[in-house]
Structures are given as C-alpha cells and as structure tokens.
Design a protein around this motif. Structure first.
Motif, PDB file in Angstrom:
ATOM      1  N   ALA A  85       0.836  -1.301   0.001  1.00 50.44           N
ATOM      2  CA  ALA A  85      -0.081  -0.154   0.034  1.00 50.44           C
ATOM      3  C   ALA A  85       0.677   1.495   0.157  1.00 50.44           C
ATOM      4  CB  ALA A  85      -0.803  -0.256   1.090  1.00 50.44           C
ATOM      5  N   ALA A  86       0.259   2.375  -0.752  1.00 47.70           N
ATOM      6  CA  ALA A  86       0.854   3.461  -0.557  1.00 47.70           C
ATOM      7  C   ALA A  86       0.601   4.244   0.784  1.00 47.70           C
ATOM      8  CB  ALA A  86       0.568   4.357  -1.734  1.00 47.70           C
ATOM      9  N   LEU A  87      -0.324   3.850   1.409  1.00 49.55           N
ATOM     10  CA  LEU A  87      -1.020   4.292   2.799  1.00 49.55           C
ATOM     11  C   LEU A  87      -1.659   3.421   3.496  1.00 49.55           C
ATOM     12  CD1 LEU A  87      -0.759   6.555   4.917  1.00 49.55           C
ATOM     13  CD2 LEU A  87      -2.847   7.553   3.798  1.00 49.55           C
ATOM     14  N   LEU A  88      -1.239   2.948   4.659  1.00 47.36           N
ATOM     15  CA  LEU A  88      -2.141   2.039   5.425  1.00 47.36           C
ATOM     16  C   LEU A  88      -2.813   2.900   6.733  1.00 47.36           C
ATOM     17  CD1 LEU A  88      -2.995  -0.720   6.591  1.00 47.36           C
ATOM     18  CD2 LEU A  88      -0.909  -0.852   7.982  1.00 47.36           C
ATOM     19  N   VAL A  89      -4.197   2.997   6.770  1.00 49.20           N
ATOM     20  CA  VAL A  89      -4.807   3.674   7.837  1.00 49.20           C
ATOM     21  C   VAL A  89      -5.409   2.850   8.703  1.00 49.20           C
ATOM     22  CG1 VAL A  89      -6.930   5.062   8.347  1.00 49.20           C
ATOM     23  CG2 VAL A  89      -5.501   5.360   6.208  1.00 49.20           C
ATOM     24  N   HIS A  90      -4.999   2.718  10.055  1.00 50.73           N
ATOM     25  CA  HIS A  90      -5.634   1.535  10.902  1.00 50.73           C
ATOM     26  C   HIS A  90      -6.186   2.373  12.141  1.00 50.73           C
ATOM     27  CE1 HIS A  90      -1.723   1.265  13.640  1.00 50.73           C
ATOM     28  NE2 HIS A  90      -1.331   1.672  12.368  1.00 50.73           N
ATOM     29  N   LEU A 114      -0.786   5.135   9.112  1.00 48.29           N
ATOM     30  CA  LEU A 114      -1.591   6.194  10.087  1.00 48.29           C
ATOM     31  C   LEU A 114      -2.404   5.565  11.342  1.00 48.29           C
ATOM     32  CD1 LEU A 114      -2.463   8.976  11.138  1.00 48.29           C
ATOM     33  CD2 LEU A 114      -4.111   8.884   9.198  1.00 48.29           C
ATOM     34  N   ALA A 115      -2.030   5.457  12.552  1.00 46.50           N
ATOM     35  CA  ALA A 115      -2.824   4.883  13.803  1.00 46.50           C
ATOM     36  C   ALA A 115      -3.657   6.342  14.114  1.00 46.50           C
ATOM     37  CB  ALA A 115      -1.954   4.587  14.790  1.00 46.50           C
ATOM     38  N   ASP A 135      -8.424   3.922  25.399  1.00 53.19           N
ATOM     39  CA  ASP A 135      -9.674   3.706  25.088  1.00 53.19           C
ATOM     40  C   ASP A 135      -9.652   3.644  23.355  1.00 53.19           C
ATOM     41  OD1 ASP A 135     -12.413   2.955  23.920  1.00 53.19           O
ATOM     42  OD2 ASP A 135     -13.366   4.132  25.605  1.00 53.19           O
ATOM     43  N   PRO A 136      -9.776   2.733  22.537  1.00 50.36           N
ATOM     44  CA  PRO A 136      -9.634   2.777  21.014  1.00 50.36           C
ATOM     45  C   PRO A 136     -10.893   3.400  20.453  1.00 50.36           C
ATOM     46  CG  PRO A 136     -10.020   0.626  21.670  1.00 50.36           C
ATOM     47  CD  PRO A 136      -9.789   1.375  23.013  1.00 50.36           C
ATOM     48  N   ASP A 150      -8.992  14.985   9.379  1.00 49.88           N
ATOM     49  CA  ASP A 150      -8.011  16.234   9.346  1.00 49.88           C
ATOM     50  C   ASP A 150      -6.742  15.128   9.159  1.00 49.88           C
ATOM     51  OD1 ASP A 150      -9.419  18.237   9.414  1.00 49.88           O
ATOM     52  OD2 ASP A 150      -8.938  18.842  11.409  1.00 49.88           O
ATOM     53  N   LEU A 151      -6.477  14.247  10.101  1.00 53.71           N
ATOM     54  CA  LEU A 151      -5.159  13.307  10.032  1.00 53.71           C
ATOM     55  C   LEU A 151      -5.405  12.444   8.598  1.00 53.71           C
ATOM     56  CD1 LEU A 151      -5.345  11.873  13.568  1.00 53.71           C
ATOM     57  CD2 LEU A 151      -3.614  13.559  12.446  1.00 53.71           C
TER      58      LEU A 151
END
Length: 312
Positions: A85-90, A114-115, A135-136, A150-151
């Motif tokens: 991936a070019a970017l992993l968002v989790h 990005l977490a 807390d997630p 925004d992130l």
C-alpha cells in the motif's frame, strides 16, 4: 571459440539490458513492486477514508460488514496488499488485535502507516480493577472524528501519488461539515433525556467517548473490558446487576453484531425489567442494513439511546 569469460560478460550485459528495459517500459523497480492505493483495516475508518479520497485512489477495506474489529484477521492475499500500500490507515490503540502482526510487518517494510486513534486525543478507561489503558473507540464522538478526517486527509495528500489534492481537501471539508451537523443533532436529541436517566450500561466498554462528550454516566459493562475477546465472571455479572439496580437503569445497550445472552443473564440477575437495546457500535452493516455508513450508524445509535432512556 567463445570462452567462459566471454559468456559471463555476455550474460551480465543481457541482464543489464533486461533490467533497463524493465525500468524504462514497465516502471518496475529492483526494490520490489511500486506501492499504490490506500488500505484501511476497519470498515468504519474505511467509510470515512473512502469519503475523503473519493475517486482519486483505490481504497481497500479489510474488515467485512458486521465483523468484530477485535478478532477479525486477514488472508495471505490481504496481507500482501497491506505491504504494497501507499498508505495504511488503521485504528490503533490495540483495537485490531487480530491484525496487529500484519500492521507491524508493513511498518517494518516501510509502508507509511497512520494510527488514527492515537491522534484523536484518546482517553483512558479502567479494565477490571487496576489496569488502565487507552480507549480505542474514539469514533463514538463525532468531534474526534473531525480530527481523524484531518489526519487522514494530510497523510493521503502526502503519500498517495496522483491524487488531486484540491479535490481530496474539498471532500474532507464537506465531510467535516456533515460531522458538525451530526454533533448538533446528537446534542439536541440527548438534551431531551432527563439528567437522572443519562446512564449507560453496554455489553463492553465502547461508549466512553460518547459519554464524555454528551454528559452520560457509564455505569458499567456486561463484559468488563474494552475488548469483546474477554469474558465476565459470575461475580462481574452480579456486581453489574447490583449497580444497575441501584442506578435504576431502564435499558442495556448491546452491539447488534454480538449475542446479547450475557446481557439477558445480567438483567435477570438484577431482578428488574430492563430492555436490551441493540446498537451499531463497532462495525458497519452491508448496504441493506441499518448502518451502512458512519453517519447513518451514529444517527441510528442516537435515536436508539434516546428512545431507550426516555421516561416511560
């Protein structure tokens, strides 16, 4: 006669020509396949990310509708997609317990990751009697989801080649406005609940952010943990039943994708008539369900909480 040295030189020359042709014509790299697209772990973040990215890049969502983010895993093919991936968002903050190893492997391979939860001003909750963890479940507060938008927007424009930055930012601005409208609606509806009824009991600790934002008291959870992988003891259920009885809570809220058997046992233990109200707390549904998008999920939950705690 061709000598061994001449054959070796010829082989090296041919190899060099093939490599040059590969780089010039196909764009392949000696370092491996070119990274592309955005991979997202949970379907809630997937919906948010797809809304931001629009048609500017491919967005792959790993978690299927109705799955549990604490326990879902990925196939070998999906694991390879993560690492390319070019970017992993989790989500981060320990939510995706079954994918943590894959996320770390991607980071080790140099995939930008990005977490989101870690940048959304996380709060802590108490699991059991001593252990304090972050807390997630930040998405139960739409104001924090604005921070998430925004992130994600920033990372997409930084790491995903070929996107129209202006379009991505415009999509994000429109979505932020819809989140602000959602927050306004939730405040208005929750304000109709009498103060002595603004008490939450859930199947596990998932609505701490919502409670803090909108002035609810969390009495407890049937599973006294932030993960569905834990299990309550008999004494846990009795303690919660006692707390529910003292607080006069009229409803317990259980995730629509999880069995409500334990909530029913707790209600019987309390010896009171308590409604078990389903919510969409950790996963979206398919297109024909009640929560196919994040915005619809939160509107449905707001209506269900308001109705469940209303004065009879």
């Amino acid at each position: 006669m061709v000598t061994a040295t001449q054959r070796s030189r010829g082989l090296r020359r041919a190899t060099g020509l093939l490599l040059a042709l590969c780089l010039a014509v196909t764009g392949c790299s000696a370092l491996g396949p070119e990274r592309s697209g955005v991979v997202v772990t949970t379907n809630i973040l997937g919906d948010i990310t797809r809304t931001i990215v629009g048609d500017e890049a491919e967005v792959t969502v790993l978690m299927k509708p109705g799955a549990d983010p604490h326990s879902f895993g990925v196939s070998a093919q999906q694991a390879a997609r993560i690492e390319n991936a070019a970017l992993l968002v989790h989500n981060g903050l320990g939510l995706e317990e079954g994918v943590a190893r894959n996320i770390q492997a991607a980071r080790d391979q140099g995939v930008p990751a990005l977490a989101v939860g870690e940048g959304a001003d996380p709060i802590t909750y108490t699991e059991g009697r001593t252990a304090r963890q972050r807390d997630p479940h930040f998405w139960t507060d739409p104001v924090r989801v604005v921070k998430a938008v925004d992130l994600i927007t920033t990372r997409v424009t930084e790491h995903v080649d070929g996107v129209d930055v202006a379009k991505v930012r415009a999509n994000a601005a429109e979505y932020r406005a819809r989140l602000t409208a959602l927050d306004t609606r939730m405040r208005r509806e929750f304000a109709e609940i009498p103060p002595d009824r603004r008490k939450l009991v859930t199947n596990h600790h998932v609505f701490g952010y919502l409670a803090r934002r909108y002035g609810f008291e969390v009495i407890g959870a049937v599973i006294p943990s932030g993960t569905t992988l834990a299990s309550p003891s008999g004494s846990d259920l009795k303690s919660l039943a006692d707390a529910v009885r003292r607080a006069g809570v009229p409803a317990v809220f259980a995730d629509s994708s999880q069995p409500d058997r334990l909530a029913q046992v707790m209600a019987q233990e309390a010896g009171l008539r308590i409604d078990i109200v389903p919510l969409y707390s950790e996963s979206l549904t398919g297109p024909d369900g009640g929560a196919p998008t994040y915005l619809r999920m939160m509107r449905a939950n707001t209506d269900a909480i308001s109705a469940g705690l209303a004065t009879r």
